[in-house]
Design a protein around this motif. Structure first.
Motif, PDB file in Angstrom:
ATOM      1  N   PHE A  17      74.648 -53.839  22.197  1.00  0.00           N
ATOM      2  CA  PHE A  17      75.079 -55.183  22.566  1.00  0.00           C
ATOM      3  C   PHE A  17      75.867 -55.785  21.409  1.00  0.00           C
ATOM      4  N   GLN A  18      77.151 -55.975  21.604  1.00  0.00           N
ATOM      5  CA  GLN A  18      77.988 -56.587  20.591  1.00  0.00           C
ATOM      6  C   GLN A  18      77.914 -58.106  20.732  1.00  0.00           C
ATOM      7  N   THR A  19      76.916 -58.691  20.099  1.00  0.00           N
ATOM      8  CA  THR A  19      76.685 -60.124  20.168  1.00  0.00           C
ATOM      9  C   THR A  19      76.193 -60.619  18.817  1.00  0.00           C
ATOM     10  N   SER A  20      75.786 -61.868  18.740  1.00  0.00           N
ATOM     11  CA  SER A  20      75.357 -62.447  17.464  1.00  0.00           C
ATOM     12  C   SER A  20      74.052 -61.809  16.993  1.00  0.00           C
ATOM     13  N   GLN A  21      73.814 -61.926  15.698  1.00  0.00           N
ATOM     14  CA  GLN A  21      72.619 -61.316  15.108  1.00  0.00           C
ATOM     15  C   GLN A  21      71.341 -61.939  15.661  1.00  0.00           C
ATOM     16  N   VAL A  23      70.795 -63.196  18.641  1.00  0.00           N
ATOM     17  CA  VAL A  23      70.537 -62.655  19.983  1.00  0.00           C
ATOM     18  C   VAL A  23      70.011 -61.235  19.892  1.00  0.00           C
ATOM     19  N   ARG A  24      70.578 -60.438  19.007  1.00  0.00           N
ATOM     20  CA  ARG A  24      70.130 -59.052  18.863  1.00  0.00           C
ATOM     21  C   ARG A  24      68.708 -58.982  18.330  1.00  0.00           C
ATOM     22  N   ASN A  88      73.483 -53.296  14.725  1.00  0.00           N
ATOM     23  CA  ASN A  88      74.689 -53.652  15.471  1.00  0.00           C
ATOM     24  C   ASN A  88      75.528 -52.408  15.781  1.00  0.00           C
ATOM     25  N   ASP A 175      80.537 -47.318  24.430  1.00  0.00           N
ATOM     26  CA  ASP A 175      80.163 -48.725  24.596  1.00  0.00           C
ATOM     27  C   ASP A 175      78.988 -48.831  25.559  1.00  0.00           C
ATOM     28  N   THR A 267      81.101 -56.311  34.467  1.00  0.00           N
ATOM     29  CA  THR A 267      81.383 -56.294  33.043  1.00  0.00           C
ATOM     30  C   THR A 267      80.534 -55.234  32.352  1.00  0.00           C
ATOM     31  N   THR A 269      78.716 -55.666  29.706  1.00  0.00           N
ATOM     32  CA  THR A 269      77.406 -56.248  29.388  1.00  0.00           C
ATOM     33  C   THR A 269      76.487 -56.194  30.599  1.00  0.00           C
TER      34      THR A 269
END
Length: 320
Positions: A17-21, A23-24, A88, A175, A267, A269
């Protein structure tokens, strides 16, 4: 490494998941809790079926094997996924990726066969109750369970061998959260037409035949239940197969949602979230469904709790 003038990649990089830290991190702890809960729940069912005499029946024998399959699936996927979430992204060797795919697909295929066998078990119990003990003997149950595992791991091996022979010459970025069928084929620089044909052909013994067995079994079960004169008898008969029917519905709906429903307009995601349904969600809910909706398992849990309390009291008395 040169092969047919193509430079093969030694490893893949899974983006996750390429998102904010933040959220991860939340996802990391959520999946960690789900993983621990799934392992504990399925091990509890395996332990109860092994130790409780009232659970030494064909239905619970197959439920314990279903729990083993769920443990294999989530253990194959989640530990590496947790590492990917923390960093990440993460690398995985080609061999590791193929191995992860093999264990996932083989466990899923074995679960398809197990669910079909369990539906047949319910058919015999409801439609032929007088012959149930002679048909579903311990020896027959053992043979059926071994066949489910052998068929699952051997049929999938054909696809894995074909996939391992593909050329992966770049890019090496996947991905996705793990090495799944479609994402892995998308990064191959070889012609994947044969692989897609193999997948469709394998769908006949792995998906179509078990699904047919389940549908036919439950058609006869429903007809037999409708012939029962009393409402109490119908409810009692249906309660013996309701848990299995719910598990079958969840399993196939999640599988179809990932591999059958068109991905157009979906998508990346969303695809990743949907893939979590059959790799994380299903192994979690299966023991919950069987424990909450099954009186025998609840009674076995209560007996274990009582015996634990008694042993604790005896231990405390001996200490003093």
């Amino acid at each position: 490494m040169q092969k047919d003038n193509l430079t093969e990649v030694p490893e893949f990089f899974l983006l996750g998941f390429q998102t904010s830290q933040d959220v991860r991190i939340v996802l990391f702890f959520f999946l960690l809790v789900v993983y621990c809960g799934t392992i504990c729940g399925n091990f509890l069912i395996i332990t109860l079926v092994s130790t409780s005499k009232n659970l030494h029946t064909p239905m619970y024998f197959f439920i314990s094997h279903l729990s083993i399959s769920d443990i294999l699936i989530i253990t194959d996927i989640v530990p590496k996924m947790l590492k990917i979430l923390l960093n990440n992204g993460g690398t995985m060797s080609l061999i590791g990726c193929i191995t992860q795919l093999y264990l996932l697909c083989a466990s899923e295929a074995s679960e398809c066969f197990l669910l079909a066998v369990m539906s047949y078990d319910r058919y015999v119990a409801i439609c032929n109750p007088l012959r149930y003990s002679s048909i579903m003997t311990s020896g027959h149950c053992m043979i059926l369970s071994i066949l489910c595992w052998l068929l699952g791991f051997s049929i999938i091996l054909i696809y894995i061998i074909k996939t391992a022979k593909l050329n992966f010459c770049g890019p090496n970025i996947i991905d996705h959260l793990f090495c799944d069928i479609i994402p892995l084929l998308e990064v191959s620089c070889s012609d994947t037409f044969i692989i897609h044909m193999v997948i469709y052909i394998m769908g006949i013994p792995i998906v179509i035949i078990p699904t047919t067995i389940i549908i036919v079994s439950y058609t006869y079960i429903i007809l037999a239940i409708l012939r029962i004169p009393s409402n109490t008898g119908r409810q009692k008969a249906f309660s013996t197969c309701s848990s299995h029917l719910i598990v079958v519905s969840i399993f196939y709906w999640t599988m179809f949602g990932v591999y059958v429903v068109p991905t157009k307009g979906r998508t990346l995601t969303m695809s990743k979230v949907i893939s979590l349904l059959y790799t994380v969600f299903t192994p979690l809910v299966n023991p919950i469904i069987y424990s909450l909706r099954n009186k025998d398992i609840r009674k076995a849990v209560e007996k274990c709790q009582l015996s634990f309390r008694r042993s604790s009291r005896v231990g405390n008395v001996e200490l003093f």
